[in-house]
Design a protein around this motif. Structure first.
Motif, short mmCIF file in Angstrom:
data_model
loop_
_atom_site.label_atom_id
_atom_site.label_comp_id
_atom_site.label_asym_id
_atom_site.label_seq_id
_atom_site.Cartn_x
_atom_site.Cartn_y
_atom_site.Cartn_z
N ARG A 159 2.72 2.36 2.35
CA ARG A 159 2.88 2.94 3.69
C ARG A 159 3.30 1.92 4.76
O ARG A 159 4.01 2.26 5.69
N THR A 160 2.83 0.68 4.60
CA THR A 160 3.06 -0.32 5.63
C THR A 160 3.47 -1.65 4.99
O THR A 160 3.39 -1.83 3.78
N LEU A 161 3.84 -2.59 5.85
CA LEU A 161 4.14 -3.95 5.40
C LEU A 161 2.97 -4.88 5.67
O LEU A 161 3.16 -6.10 5.83
N LYS A 162 1.79 -4.33 5.70
CA LYS A 162 0.59 -5.14 5.88
C LYS A 162 0.52 -6.19 4.78
O LYS A 162 0.64 -5.89 3.60
N GLU A 191 12.81 -0.98 4.47
CA GLU A 191 12.20 0.26 4.91
C GLU A 191 11.23 0.74 3.85
O GLU A 191 11.32 0.34 2.69
N ILE A 192 10.32 1.60 4.25
CA ILE A 192 9.37 2.21 3.32
C ILE A 192 9.63 3.70 3.31
O ILE A 192 9.63 4.35 4.37
N ASP A 217 0.80 -1.23 0.00
CA ASP A 217 0.00 0.00 0.00
C ASP A 217 0.83 1.28 0.00
O ASP A 217 0.29 2.38 0.02
#
Length: 255
Positions: A65-68, A82-83, A63
């Motif tokens: 933003r995250t590693l969901k 890292e993002i 997404d």
């Protein structure tokens, strides 16, 4: 003082001449910009799905933003990912714990698309049908190779180049862009039929588990890895092979 008297005919000619010049300037300098903006608007923002893609069954895997939806292989500790600015970055420097990222879901037949770029000399890959029965993901999962084809410090075998079915099928064409520029990858797995696409070119097309495939495995790099390529379903894996890779627009559709 000079006074210029223009006839109606002269004024009409002047008007049409200036109108032509203005239209030409607009066409040359403004239309490309407007066209680019229109294309971007149609494509949508990075790390999003269009309404048509959602309807077609695509699922966003990143997404921005995250590693969901992701974890590390065998839930190993890591500080290499890292993002930043909507990009998923596997770092080269300042890393103590490296680990591959894998999806939380498993996939059998699928179509996977993503954008990626490499830093100078970097090397990595996208693996699929990965299981966690061994120490390393590559012991089970076939790999779509990602590498700096033009700046890698060593000599590359053909099966090591971008888009290859790593150590099995070399790419049909060198289609990657220089380091620092984004590439677009598409992997299609439908049963035993596998296609690798890179920047719009088909660079690999083969049948998994066929006699030809079995021969390549038995005589090549994977001859001592009995579980390589055997699984018919598994995890998608982003390889951490020293870092220097960036990803965005990762999406998948089950087939």
């Amino acid at each position: 003082m000079y006074i210029i008297n223009l006839s109606d005919k002269d004024l009409l000619l002047y008007y049409f001449t200036m109108s032509f010049i203005i239209r030409t300037v607009v066409a040359v300098f403004c239309l490309p910009v407007w066209f680019s903006m229109a294309v971007q608007g149609q494509q949508g923002k990075d790390n999003t799905l269009t309404a048509a893609e959602k309807k077609a069954g695509w699922k966003l895997l990143f997404d921005g933003r995250t590693l969901k939806g992701w974890r590390t292989y065998k839930d190993a500790p890591f500080d290499s990912w890292e993002i930043t600015n909507g990009e998923l970055h596997c770092k080269q420097a300042g890393v103590q714990h490296r680990a591959d990222l894998v999806t939380r879901g498993q996939y059998a037949s699928f179509e996977l698309e993503l954008d990626w770029k490499v830093e100078k000399g970097a090397n990595g890959g996208v693996l699929y049908h990965v299981t966690e029965m061994h120490e390393h993901p590559y012991e089970t999962g076939p790999e779509y190779q990602l590498i700096d084809d033009f700046g890698y410090p060593g000599k590359l075998e053909e099966w090591q180049k971008s888009g290859a079915d790593y150590a099995m099928h070399p790419p049909l064409k060198i289609a990657s862009k220089p380091q620092g520029e984004y590439n677009h990858t598409r992997i299609v797995v439908q049963g035993d039929h596998v296609e690798h696409w890179l920047n719009g070119y088909k660079v690999a097309d083969f049948k998994a588990w066929s006699p030809e495939w079995q021969q390549l495995k038995a005589t090549g790099k994977w001859k001592d890895y009995p579980d390589y390529g055997i699984a018919k379903t598994g995890l998608i894996d982003l390889q951490d092979h020293g870092g220097g890779l960036w990803f965005r627009n990762i999406k998948i559709k089950k087939l």
